[in-house]
Design a protein around this motif. Structure first.
Motif, PDB file in Angstrom:
ATOM      1  N   TRP A 182     -52.401 -41.360  36.458  1.00  9.20           N
ATOM      2  CA  TRP A 182     -51.902 -41.669  37.795  1.00  9.20           C
ATOM      3  C   TRP A 182     -51.500 -43.142  37.888  1.00  9.20           C
ATOM      4  CZ3 TRP A 182     -51.274 -38.194  41.782  1.00  9.20           C
ATOM      5  CH2 TRP A 182     -51.914 -36.947  41.667  1.00  9.20           C
ATOM      6  N   ILE A 214     -60.134 -40.396  42.155  1.00  7.81           N
ATOM      7  CA  ILE A 214     -59.359 -39.494  41.294  1.00  7.81           C
ATOM      8  C   ILE A 214     -60.329 -38.594  40.546  1.00  7.81           C
ATOM      9  CG2 ILE A 214     -57.823 -39.359  39.291  1.00  7.81           C
ATOM     10  CD1 ILE A 214     -56.566 -41.981  40.181  1.00  7.81           C
ATOM     11  N   LEU A 224     -55.793 -36.786  43.489  1.00  2.00           N
ATOM     12  CA  LEU A 224     -55.929 -38.156  43.975  1.00  2.00           C
ATOM     13  C   LEU A 224     -56.169 -38.064  45.473  1.00  2.00           C
ATOM     14  CD1 LEU A 224     -53.796 -41.276  43.214  1.00  2.00           C
ATOM     15  CD2 LEU A 224     -54.120 -40.566  45.583  1.00  2.00           C
TER      16      LEU A 224
END
Length: 366
Positions: free
Chosen positions: A95, A111, A120
C-alpha cells in the motif's frame, strides 16, 4: 427464324438458373447455419474481437454499508469524518498513501492482510488526508520480492471540506525551486476538485493566468510551470473559491536554481599546500548544487585510523547574480599539530543521488 429465337431464349434461361443455384450453394457454405453429420442444424457464432488497451478492472475497492463494494476509479470525492475502508484483492499486497500519515505515525491508519485480500482502514478522515491511495500485488521469488507494476492500482481521494478548500499543511511557508530543465510545481492542492483556483504573486500584486502550454493547473498537484524562468521568482499564494468566501493558501517562495542536474561540482582547497610539523591545516571541500539535493562527504587521508581529525559540514543558500539561487555545501577537515604521518594525499568524495565526484590535494612538508 422464330425457332432460332426460342432456342436462344432457352439457352439463356438455363444459364441463369445454373448461376442462381451456384450462388445459393455458396451462401449455404458460408451462412449462419450448418448441418452436422447427424442431421442437426447448428448456429455458427462469429468470434468476438477482444477489446485492447489498458489494464483489467481495478482490484482496489471501497467497502460501503451493508456489505456493498464500490470499485474505485482514478478520482473519488468522500465526506470527511466517516471511517474509510479500502480493500485490495490478493494474499500479498503493498500500500501507499499520503506520506504525512507515516511522518506523524498516525494511529488512525491500520492495514491488515488476510488470505484473500488486504484492507486499509482510516478512522475519521479529514481534509488533510486528501491524496493518492494505491495498492499493488507483491510477487516473491524465494526471499526476493518486488512490486508487480501490471497489477498496481491508484485512486486519488478528495475529502471535501468547505472550511478547508486547500489541503492543510504543517508549515506556513514553503520554498519551491525552479529549474530551467524541468517543470516546477506550486503544490496548492485542493480538497474539492470543483473549486475555482488561481495563482497570485504577492509583490508586485498580480494574478498569474493559466493556459494549456506554460502554466497549467492540476487539482491533484497544484500549479505547474512548464518552463520556469528567472522572472517567475518571488512570493506566491493560491486562492480558491467554492460556493462561499474565497480562501487563501500558505505562501510559496519561488527560487530560480542556476546549477543543472548532474554529479556534484566539487572544489577542494587547503589552507596551505606546504606546512611545517606542528602546524594546523584545513581542507575545505565545496559543492555548488541543487538546493533540494542532499550531498554526503567521505574523506581519505594519510593518518586515517591513527590520527584524530575534526570534520564539520555546513550548507546554505547563496545568490549568484540575476536572481539565481544555488546551494553551497561544505565539508571542512582540520588536522592539528601536523606530524610526519599526516603528509600526503587528502581525498574528498562528494556523493548525491545524481552521482559522485572525487577530488584530491597533496600536503607537503616545508
Amino acid at each position: 427464324m422464330k425457332l432460332w429465337v426460342v432456342f436462344c431464349l432457352s439457352l439463356l434461361l438455363a444459364e441463369l438458373r445454373t448461376g442462381l443455384c451456384q450462388q445459393v450453394k455458396r451462401r449455404k457454405d458460408i451462412g449462419e447455419n450448418r448441418i452436422r453429420p447427424g442431421g442437426k442444424r447448428v448456429k455458427m457464432r462469429h468470434p468476438k474481437l477482444k477489446e485492447g488497451g489498458g489494464k483489467g478492472h481495478s482490484l482496489l475497492t471501497q467497502v460501503l454499508d451493508k456489505g456493498r463494494f464500490l470499485r474505485l476509479g482514478q478520482t473519488i470525492s468522500l465526506a470527511p469524518g466517516k471511517n474509510m475502508e479500502l480493500r485490495c484483492k490478493g494474499n500479498n499486497i503493498g500500500w501507499s498513501y499520503p506520506t504525512y500519515l507515516d511522518t506523524f505515525n498516525d494511529s488512525r491508519l491500520s492495514i491488515r492482510q488476510s488470505d484473500r485480500y488486504s484492507q486499509l482502514i482510516l478512522m475519521s478522515p479529514s481534509a488533510a488526508d486528501t491524496g493518492p491511495y494505491s495498492c499493488w500485488v507483491i510477487v516473491c521469488d524465494g526471499a526476493e520480492c518486488e512490486k508487480d507494476h501490471d497489477r498496481a492500482y491508484v485512486s486519488y481521494i478528495y475529502f471535501k471540506d468547505k472550511d478547508n478548500l486547500f489541503v492543510p499543511s504543517a508549515i506556513h511557508f514553503q520554498i519551491v525551486y525552479l529549474h530551467p530543465d524541468r517543470p516546477a510545481v506550486v503544490p496548492c492542492r485542493v480538497t474539492d476538485p470543483q473549486a475555482k483556483t488561481s495563482l497570485h504573486r504577492e509583490f508586485p500584486p498580480e494574478e498569474i493566468t493559466t493556459n494549456q502550454t506554460q502554466v497549467t493547473y492540476d487539482p491533484t498537484k497544484g500549479f505547474v510551470l512548464q518552463s520556469p524562468r528567472p522572472e517567475h521568482q518571488g512570493v506566491f499564494y493560491c486562492k480558491a473559491e467554492a460556493k462561499g468566501t474565497p480562501q487563501v493558501s500558505i505562501k510559496y517562495q519561488l527560487l530560480y536554481v542556476e546549477v543543472p542536474s548532474g554529479p556534484p561540482f566539487v572544489n577542494l582547497e587547503a589552507s596551505s599546500d606546504s606546512v611545517r610539523g606542528g602546524d594546523n591545516v584545513n581542507m575545505t571541500c565545496t559543492v555548488l548544487g541543487e538546493p533540494e539535493v542532499d550531498i554526503s562527504f567521505t574523506w581519505t587521508y594519510p593518518g586515517q585510523g591513527q590520527r584524530p581529525v575534526h570534520i564539520q559540514t555546513s550548507r546554505r543558500l547563496v545568490n549568484r547574480g540575476l536572481g539565481y539561487t544555488t546551494l553551497l555545501t561544505q565539508s571542512v577537515m582540520t588536522v592539528e599539530d601536523m606530524e610526519t604521518i599526516d603528509f600526503g594525499s587528502y581525498t574528498c568524495t562528494a556523493k548525491s543521488k545524481n552521482g559522485e565526484t572525487i577530488v584530491s590535494t597533496r600536503i607537503t612538508s616545508k
